[in-house]
Design a protein around this motif. Structure first.
Motif, mmCIF file in Angstrom:
data_model
loop_
_atom_site.group_PDB
_atom_site.id
_atom_site.type_symbol
_atom_site.label_atom_id
_atom_site.label_comp_id
_atom_site.label_asym_id
_atom_site.label_seq_id
_atom_site.Cartn_x
_atom_site.Cartn_y
_atom_site.Cartn_z
ATOM 1 N N LYS A 243 24.090 45.949 22.734
ATOM 2 C CA LYS A 243 24.917 46.835 21.791
ATOM 3 C C LYS A 243 25.646 47.894 22.162
ATOM 4 C CE LYS A 243 21.951 48.060 18.861
ATOM 5 N NZ LYS A 243 21.039 47.943 17.213
ATOM 6 N N THR A 244 25.521 48.044 23.305
ATOM 7 C CA THR A 244 26.335 49.120 23.123
ATOM 8 C C THR A 244 27.743 47.902 24.367
ATOM 9 O OG1 THR A 244 25.269 48.777 26.001
ATOM 10 C CG2 THR A 244 24.031 50.553 24.475
ATOM 11 N N HIS A 245 28.009 46.989 24.471
ATOM 12 C CA HIS A 245 29.013 46.658 24.966
ATOM 13 C C HIS A 245 30.060 47.040 23.874
ATOM 14 C CE1 HIS A 245 28.868 43.448 21.805
ATOM 15 N NE2 HIS A 245 30.024 43.050 21.577
ATOM 16 N N ALA A 246 30.270 47.629 22.485
ATOM 17 C CA ALA A 246 31.062 47.725 21.260
ATOM 18 C C ALA A 246 31.616 48.884 22.186
ATOM 19 C CB ALA A 246 30.351 47.827 20.483
ATOM 20 N N GLN A 247 30.766 50.392 22.363
ATOM 21 C CA GLN A 247 30.816 51.298 22.983
ATOM 22 C C GLN A 247 31.955 51.680 23.999
ATOM 23 O OE1 GLN A 247 30.643 53.840 20.369
ATOM 24 N NE2 GLN A 247 31.962 55.340 21.633
ATOM 25 N N LEU A 248 31.495 50.307 24.845
ATOM 26 C CA LEU A 248 31.182 50.448 26.567
ATOM 27 C C LEU A 248 33.282 49.751 26.386
ATOM 28 C CD1 LEU A 248 28.488 49.232 28.369
ATOM 29 C CD2 LEU A 248 29.297 50.939 28.521
ATOM 30 N N GLY A 249 33.690 49.098 25.652
ATOM 31 C CA GLY A 249 34.947 48.471 25.399
ATOM 32 C C GLY A 249 35.598 49.694 25.253
ATOM 33 N N TYR A 250 35.260 49.615 23.884
ATOM 34 C CA TYR A 250 36.377 51.147 23.443
ATOM 35 C C TYR A 250 36.800 51.777 24.829
ATOM 36 C CZ TYR A 250 37.744 55.474 20.759
ATOM 37 O OH TYR A 250 37.942 56.040 19.863
ATOM 38 N N GLN A 251 35.147 53.228 24.861
ATOM 39 C CA GLN A 251 35.757 53.512 25.819
ATOM 40 C C GLN A 251 36.439 53.023 27.175
ATOM 41 O OE1 GLN A 251 31.522 54.285 27.064
ATOM 42 N NE2 GLN A 251 31.548 56.703 25.454
ATOM 43 N N ALA A 252 36.617 51.791 27.926
ATOM 44 C CA ALA A 252 36.753 51.525 28.329
ATOM 45 C C ALA A 252 38.284 51.430 28.234
ATOM 46 C CB ALA A 252 36.940 49.772 29.359
ATOM 47 N N LEU A 253 38.884 51.329 26.947
ATOM 48 C CA LEU A 253 40.409 51.377 26.566
ATOM 49 C C LEU A 253 41.243 52.536 26.786
ATOM 50 C CD1 LEU A 253 40.461 48.167 24.038
ATOM 51 C CD2 LEU A 253 41.455 48.402 26.157
ATOM 52 N N VAL A 254 40.199 53.292 25.520
ATOM 53 C CA VAL A 254 40.439 55.268 25.915
ATOM 54 C C VAL A 254 40.920 55.663 27.507
ATOM 55 C CG1 VAL A 254 39.486 57.536 25.503
ATOM 56 C CG2 VAL A 254 39.386 55.473 23.765
ATOM 57 N N HIS A 255 39.911 55.385 28.262
ATOM 58 C CA HIS A 255 39.915 55.690 29.472
ATOM 59 C C HIS A 255 41.176 55.206 30.311
ATOM 60 C CE1 HIS A 255 38.632 57.452 33.969
ATOM 61 N NE2 HIS A 255 39.110 55.844 34.039
ATOM 62 N N ALA A 256 42.039 53.852 29.743
ATOM 63 C CA ALA A 256 43.095 53.476 30.146
ATOM 64 C C ALA A 256 44.183 53.858 30.117
ATOM 65 C CB ALA A 256 42.919 51.395 30.037
ATOM 66 N N GLU A 257 43.811 54.522 28.333
ATOM 67 C CA GLU A 257 45.351 55.466 27.182
ATOM 68 C C GLU A 257 45.550 56.931 28.663
ATOM 69 O OE1 GLU A 257 46.014 54.251 23.360
ATOM 70 O OE2 GLU A 257 43.745 55.597 23.830
ATOM 71 N N GLU A 258 44.167 57.193 29.205
ATOM 72 C CA GLU A 258 44.182 58.588 30.189
ATOM 73 C C GLU A 258 44.816 58.741 31.511
ATOM 74 O OE1 GLU A 258 39.417 59.696 30.031
ATOM 75 O OE2 GLU A 258 39.321 60.490 27.864
ATOM 76 N N LEU A 259 44.230 57.637 31.621
ATOM 77 C CA LEU A 259 45.072 57.160 32.738
ATOM 78 C C LEU A 259 46.408 57.477 32.629
ATOM 79 C CD1 LEU A 259 42.703 54.382 35.074
ATOM 80 C CD2 LEU A 259 42.911 57.301 34.917
ATOM 81 N N LEU A 260 47.045 56.288 31.774
ATOM 82 C CA LEU A 260 48.435 56.772 31.952
ATOM 83 C C LEU A 260 49.004 57.884 31.491
ATOM 84 C CD1 LEU A 260 48.812 53.270 29.910
ATOM 85 C CD2 LEU A 260 49.762 53.718 32.326
ATOM 86 N N GLY A 261 48.481 59.108 30.877
ATOM 87 C CA GLY A 261 48.738 59.882 30.045
ATOM 88 C C GLY A 261 49.365 59.804 28.712
ATOM 89 N N ALA A 262 49.335 59.081 27.797
ATOM 90 C CA ALA A 262 49.560 59.529 26.457
ATOM 91 C C ALA A 262 49.018 57.358 25.938
ATOM 92 C CB ALA A 262 51.248 58.348 26.873
ATOM 93 N N GLN A 263 49.173 57.742 24.651
ATOM 94 C CA GLN A 263 48.631 56.270 23.251
ATOM 95 C C GLN A 263 49.455 55.587 23.786
ATOM 96 O OE1 GLN A 263 47.412 58.384 20.089
ATOM 97 N NE2 GLN A 263 45.422 58.900 20.822
#
Length: 369
Positions: A243-263
């Motif tokens: 069940k953690t795959h849902a949170q893992l996927g979400y966090q991966a996308l959030v992290h991608a945005e953080e690396l870009l420095g913008a939503q």
């Protein structure tokens, strides 16, 4: 600015032959001159070959210069051709009417040769500059469109590449990504005018849902093979990890945005789908136990699409089942697992779902029965 190397074409329209001869003689050294003795003849000439400028007498029988100008300005092919009125009328209201009709200049008769030549040259130069600017703008627009298409293609390929990382971990899901994104779009199109969904399902949002749907299981990349590929039922502890795959996927996308420095706008829906597509209408889903309308619309559509495709597809832990079985499971889940209105849309779209499943079937054996 000098005149262009080729001779621009000037159409002279006047019902008096002496005026045509005089003006033609003045212009012919610098311009290609065409003549018309009536408004109707002028329009026929323009219909065949559009001149660079028109010298137009106002007072002509049958069709006066004002009517000719109206028709020229109303036609997209000739609306940008400069028109210079020639008239013996010199009252302010006459000139104002000429400019109101779209004329570029107004010359009084009798004609002054130096003034006529200067005014014509000025308007020709302005037209040349305007045409060059228009061509440049058209070229720039084409370049922007080409670059936009290139960026969009890169965006789409990136999404599919990311999603494929998860799917390669489970090689029996085949065309699951393509089927589910088409299911989601079909549901969205069916519900776009529904009062409960119209605010969330405009054309742009539907397109984003279609393109983001393949990322729903991106978090599976973080699940160990011994769990992800287990051929039997999960033990309770294993299911909690799965069940953690849902949170893992979400966090991966959030992290991608953080690396870009913008939503990133297109990732908003991708994050909703990745995090919430296992939420259930009655609040018994995961990871947050959201209830009813608290579940994002994109995730509600994805939830039904994902379950339908999971039922009709072969997995390491099960054989494929029939469309009828999948439909029965969805109907039984209305109001518990699924938004009832989404289930109602599915009922309308059952044949469409079967068509999608057949179109993107992994093998003959996986077509709905």
């Amino acid at each position: 600015m000098s005149l262009p190397p080729h001779k621009p074409t000037v159409l002279v329209v006047d019902d008096v032959p002496a005026n045509l001869r005089l003006i033609s003689e003045l212009l012919q050294e610098h311009y290609q001159v065409r003549v018309a003795t009536s408004g109707a003849q002028a329009l026929r000439i323009v219909d065949r070959t559009i001149p660079d400028l028109i010298l137009l007498d106002v007072m002509m029988p049958e069709m006066d210069g004002h009517e000719v100008c109206r028709r020229l300005k109303a036609d997209p092919k000739t609306c940008d051709v400069p028109v210079l009125f020639l008239s013996a009328r010199s009252q302010d209201e006459d000139e104002c009417l000429g400019f109101a009709l779209g004329a570029s200049d107004y010359l009084n008769k009798p004609i002054s040769p130096p003034i006529l030549l200067a005014r014509v040259q000025t308007q020709i130069r302005l037209k040349v500059a305007t045409d060059q600017l228009r061509l440049q703008n058209t070229f720039l627009d084409q370049q922007v469109m080409a670059r936009t298409r290139e960026l969009q293609a890169t965006h789409d390929v990136t999404i599919l590449a990311l999603a494929s990382l998860a799917e390669t971990r489970d090689n029996e899901t085949g065309n699951h990504l393509r089927r589910t994104q088409h299911y989601v779009r079909a549901l969205a199109e069916e519900l776009r005018h529904h009062p409960r969904f119209s605010a969330d399902l405009d054309e742009q949002s539907i397109e984003l849902m279609f393109k983001s749907a393949p990322l729903h299981d991106i978090g599976k990349v973080g699940i160990s093979d011994h769990i992800l590929l287990k051929p039997g039922r999960f033990e309770p502890a294993e299911f909690e990890i799965m069940k953690t795959h849902a949170q893992l996927g979400y966090q991966a996308l959030v992290h991608a945005e953080e690396l870009l420095g913008a939503q990133v706008p297109f990732l908003r829906i991708a994050k909703e789908i990745a995090l919430c597509h296992h939420e259930k209408w009655d609040g018994s889903g995961y990871p947050r136990g959201l209830v009813g309308d608290a579940i994002p619309v994109s995730a509600r559509l994805m939830a039904l699409a994902d379950v339908y495709d999971a039922v009709i597809s072969r997995r390491v832990y099960k054989s494929e089942m029939s469309h009828q079985t999948a439909a029965a499971i969805i109907y039984d889940g209305a109001g518990r697992h699924f938004d009832p209105d989404v289930v109602a849309a599915f009922k309308v779209l059952e044949e469409k779902f079967e068509q999608i499943a057949r179109c993107f079937a992994d093998t003959d054996s996986e077509e709905p029965k």
